[in-house]
Design a protein around this motif. Structure first.
Motif, PDB file in Angstrom:
ATOM      1  N   ASP A  21     -16.368  -1.914  -9.288  1.00  0.00           N
ATOM      2  CA  ASP A  21     -16.618  -2.286  -7.879  1.00  0.00           C
ATOM      3  C   ASP A  21     -17.887  -1.598  -7.388  1.00  0.00           C
ATOM      4  O   ASP A  21     -17.833  -0.724  -6.513  1.00  0.00           O
ATOM      5  N   LYS A  69     -11.695  -4.479 -14.343  1.00  0.00           N
ATOM      6  CA  LYS A  69     -11.445  -5.438 -13.262  1.00  0.00           C
ATOM      7  C   LYS A  69     -12.658  -5.447 -12.323  1.00  0.00           C
ATOM      8  O   LYS A  69     -12.703  -4.687 -11.362  1.00  0.00           O
ATOM      9  N   GLN A  71     -14.636  -6.513  -9.249  1.00  0.00           N
ATOM     10  CA  GLN A  71     -14.277  -7.073  -7.935  1.00  0.00           C
ATOM     11  C   GLN A  71     -15.452  -7.942  -7.480  1.00  0.00           C
ATOM     12  O   GLN A  71     -16.532  -7.434  -7.194  1.00  0.00           O
ATOM     13  N   ASP A 103     -11.274  -9.972 -10.286  1.00  0.00           N
ATOM     14  CA  ASP A 103     -10.548  -9.844  -9.017  1.00  0.00           C
ATOM     15  C   ASP A 103     -11.236 -10.762  -8.011  1.00  0.00           C
ATOM     16  O   ASP A 103     -12.154 -10.377  -7.298  1.00  0.00           O
ATOM     17  N   LYS A 105      -9.260 -13.233  -6.132  1.00  0.00           N
ATOM     18  CA  LYS A 105      -8.285 -13.553  -5.054  1.00  0.00           C
ATOM     19  C   LYS A 105      -8.496 -14.951  -4.489  1.00  0.00           C
ATOM     20  O   LYS A 105      -8.654 -15.128  -3.274  1.00  0.00           O
ATOM     21  N   THR A 170       0.460  -6.333  -1.447  1.00  0.00           N
ATOM     22  CA  THR A 170      -0.854  -5.701  -1.613  1.00  0.00           C
ATOM     23  C   THR A 170      -0.832  -4.247  -1.116  1.00  0.00           C
ATOM     24  O   THR A 170       0.049  -3.849  -0.354  1.00  0.00           O
ATOM     25  N   SER A 171      -1.823  -3.494  -1.574  1.00  0.00           N
ATOM     26  CA  SER A 171      -1.790  -2.036  -1.380  1.00  0.00           C
ATOM     27  C   SER A 171      -2.277  -1.566  -0.008  1.00  0.00           C
ATOM     28  O   SER A 171      -2.101  -0.408   0.343  1.00  0.00           O
ATOM     29  N   VAL A 214       0.476  -8.796  -8.566  1.00  0.00           N
ATOM     30  CA  VAL A 214      -0.215  -7.618  -8.022  1.00  0.00           C
ATOM     31  C   VAL A 214       0.746  -6.933  -7.053  1.00  0.00           C
ATOM     32  O   VAL A 214       1.260  -7.580  -6.134  1.00  0.00           O
ATOM     33  N   PRO A 238      -3.000  -1.924  -8.118  1.00  0.00           N
ATOM     34  CA  PRO A 238      -4.143  -1.254  -7.495  1.00  0.00           C
ATOM     35  C   PRO A 238      -3.636  -0.232  -6.483  1.00  0.00           C
ATOM     36  O   PRO A 238      -2.469  -0.270  -6.085  1.00  0.00           O
ATOM     37  N   TYR A 240      -4.246   3.235  -6.921  1.00  0.00           N
ATOM     38  CA  TYR A 240      -4.236   4.581  -7.508  1.00  0.00           C
ATOM     39  C   TYR A 240      -5.532   5.295  -7.111  1.00  0.00           C
ATOM     40  O   TYR A 240      -6.596   4.676  -7.024  1.00  0.00           O
ATOM     41  N   GLN A 243      -7.010   5.263  -2.904  1.00  0.00           N
ATOM     42  CA  GLN A 243      -6.070   4.831  -1.842  1.00  0.00           C
ATOM     43  C   GLN A 243      -4.833   5.727  -1.775  1.00  0.00           C
ATOM     44  O   GLN A 243      -3.909   5.462  -1.003  1.00  0.00           O
ATOM     45  N   ASN A 264      -4.806   0.109 -11.822  1.00  0.00           N
ATOM     46  CA  ASN A 264      -6.256   0.057 -11.586  1.00  0.00           C
ATOM     47  C   ASN A 264      -6.739   1.274 -10.792  1.00  0.00           C
ATOM     48  O   ASN A 264      -6.089   1.716  -9.859  1.00  0.00           O
ATOM     49  N   SER A 265      -7.909   1.757 -11.192  1.00  0.00           N
ATOM     50  CA  SER A 265      -8.657   2.654 -10.304  1.00  0.00           C
ATOM     51  C   SER A 265     -10.119   2.232 -10.348  1.00  0.00           C
ATOM     52  O   SER A 265     -10.690   2.064 -11.429  1.00  0.00           O
ATOM     53  N   SER A 266     -10.718   2.061  -9.177  1.00  0.00           N
ATOM     54  CA  SER A 266     -12.123   1.633  -9.114  1.00  0.00           C
ATOM     55  C   SER A 266     -12.985   2.811  -8.694  1.00  0.00           C
ATOM     56  O   SER A 266     -13.571   3.498  -9.542  1.00  0.00           O
ATOM     57  N   ARG A 267     -13.047   3.101  -7.379  1.00  0.00           N
ATOM     58  CA  ARG A 267     -13.918   4.178  -6.899  1.00  0.00           C
ATOM     59  C   ARG A 267     -13.618   5.502  -7.588  1.00  0.00           C
ATOM     60  O   ARG A 267     -14.534   6.275  -7.877  1.00  0.00           O
TER      61      ARG A 267
HETATM   62  O1  LIG Z   1      -3.466  -5.087  -3.184  1.00  0.00           O
HETATM   63  C1  LIG Z   1      -4.617  -4.945  -3.616  1.00  0.00           C
HETATM   64  C2  LIG Z   1      -5.247  -5.920  -4.348  1.00  0.00           C
HETATM   65  C3  LIG Z   1      -6.498  -5.657  -4.842  1.00  0.00           C
HETATM   66  N1  LIG Z   1      -7.119  -4.483  -4.611  1.00  0.00           N
HETATM   67  C4  LIG Z   1      -8.462  -4.275  -5.199  1.00  0.00           C
HETATM   68  O2  LIG Z   1      -8.395  -3.215  -6.141  1.00  0.00           O
HETATM   69  C5  LIG Z   1      -9.519  -2.384  -6.034  1.00  0.00           C
HETATM   70  C6  LIG Z   1      -9.109  -1.000  -5.587  1.00  0.00           C
HETATM   71  O3  LIG Z   1     -10.217  -0.141  -5.498  1.00  0.00           O
HETATM   72  P1  LIG Z   1     -10.068   1.463  -5.364  1.00  0.00           P
HETATM   73  O4  LIG Z   1     -11.482   1.925  -5.251  1.00  0.00           O
HETATM   74  O5  LIG Z   1      -9.392   1.961  -6.600  1.00  0.00           O
HETATM   75  O6  LIG Z   1      -9.289   1.727  -4.135  1.00  0.00           O
HETATM   76  C7  LIG Z   1     -10.479  -3.094  -5.077  1.00  0.00           C
HETATM   77  O7  LIG Z   1     -11.272  -3.974  -5.846  1.00  0.00           O
HETATM   78  C8  LIG Z   1      -9.546  -3.904  -4.211  1.00  0.00           C
HETATM   79  O8  LIG Z   1     -10.152  -5.063  -3.690  1.00  0.00           O
HETATM   80  C9  LIG Z   1      -6.489  -3.523  -3.890  1.00  0.00           C
HETATM   81  O9  LIG Z   1      -7.009  -2.419  -3.662  1.00  0.00           O
HETATM   82  N2  LIG Z   1      -5.228  -3.769  -3.414  1.00  0.00           N
END
Ligand SMILES: O=c1ccn([C@@H]2O[C@H](COP(=O)(O)O)[C@@H](O)[C@H]2O)c(=O)[nH]1
Length: 308
Positions: A21, A69, A71, A103, A105, A170-171, A214, A238, A240, A243, A264-267
């Motif tokens: 991301d 993943k 985004q 990702d 959506k 969703t998270s 998800v 997602p 972790y 968030q 998943n972990s992005s940032r």
């Molecule tokens: O419910 C959801 C669905 C998708 N996401 C996506 O996952 C990553 C989370 O990024 P972090 O940096 O690890 O917080 C991001 O691409 C969201 O669009 C989600 O967070 N929750």
């Protein structure tokens, strides 16, 4: 593709997906400077910077994890050059043997969903030839338009050996506004989970379905319920890290066989070098910081699963 994902999770022993991301402000200055020198402070320059940044991260983590993943929103903000960077990223990750979860959506009325499905997971007919578009292995799908918005994705998955993850719970903090509304005594997300389980039973790989779900790491109690509602669905989790989700929260997303979920972990991974914990790597070694953050995430989730 679900079989490949499960095999890769077993082989790496890492039920983890790295979220690609990229935001310009995560990208180390030396990468931005080079891209802007070559292409100017333009959309092309920005897209080049995110592509080079991604490449560094992918090279550093590709032997540790089964999947990535990207985004799409992060690329879309840079217009057409951004979308080229998305496509380069998808292709590069596949070359490296990673399973790619787009990702995106998507989800719309049937005919429009069919076009999205073809563009991301299938092949488009042009005269006598067929061409793959973005060609991710999996895509995320928004089911809140109903079955006719999801079915075209499932049809393409069946034809092309691909898969989807359907948004169930969703998270994000306000996900409950609609998703938790009670209908006939059960929250809406449970109704959606039940539908995912039904679709899944009809579309199985060897042990899991290629229609996954998800469910956010930030709602562990709901994850526990949904695990039972959808026993054969792989759950993409997602939430972790950045968030707030932690390994200990996630054990009930997994089945007894230790499979069934991928976190998943992005940032938390791609911008690890900005965290105090990994600051000693420095900006130049941002990819090594990401590698260490992946190792720490694997350890956190494995020890939570071993202690359950
Ligand atoms: O419910 C959801 C669905 C998708 N996401 C996506 O996952 C990553 C989370 O990024 P972090 O940096 O690890 O917080 C991001 O691409 C969201 O669009 C989600 O967070 N929750």
């Amino acid at each position: 593709m679900i079989n490949k994902l499960v095999e890769k999770i077993q082989k790496t022993n890492a039920p983890i997906v790295v979220g690609l991301d990229p935001m310009l402000n995560y990208i180390p200055q030396h990468i931005q400077d080079k891209a802007f020198r070559e292409l100017g402070e333009t959309l092309e320059g920005a897209a080049e910077a995110i592509w080079q940044y991604n490449k560094g991260i992918v090279d550093a983590i590709c032997d540790l994890v089964p999947a990535v993943k990207p985004q799409i929103a992060m690329y879309e903000q840079f217009g057409i050059p951004g979308m080229m960077a998305y496509k380069n990223t998808v292709d590069y990750c596949k070359e490296k043997g990673l399973v790619v979860i787009g990702d995106i959506k998507r989800g719309d009325i049937g005919s429009t969903s069919a076009a999205y499905a073809v563009g991301h997971l299938g092949k488009v007919q042009v005269g006598s030839k067929k061409y793959a578009g973005f060609d991710e292995d999996f895509a995320t799908v928004n089911p809140y338009l109903g079955s006719d918005g999801v079915k075209p994705f499932i049809d393409v998955c069946k034809e092309e050996n691909k898969g989807i993850f359907v948004l169930v719970k969703t998270s994000n903090p306000s996900s409950g506004e609609f998703q938790d509304r009670m209908i006939d005594g059960r929250p809406l997300y449970e109704w959606v989970g039940e539908k995912v389980a039904q679709w899944g039973e009809e579309h199985m790989g060897d042990s899991y379905s290629y229609v996954g779900a998800v469910v956010g790491a930030t709602y562990p109690e709901m994850g526990k319920v949904l695990r039972k509602v959808m026993p054969k669905a792989y759950i993409l989790v997602p939430g972790y890290g950045a968030q707030g989700g932690k390994g200990a929260d996630l054990v009930h997303f997994f089945n007894e066989d230790g499979l069934g979920a991928i976190v998943n972990s992005s940032r938390g991974i791609i911008a690890a070098y900005k965290q105090e914990k990994y600051a000693s790597f420095g900006e130049l070694n941002y990819a090594d910081a990401s590698r260490q953050a992946v190792k720490d995430m694997i350890e956190d989730i494995s020890s939570a699963l071993n202690n359950r």
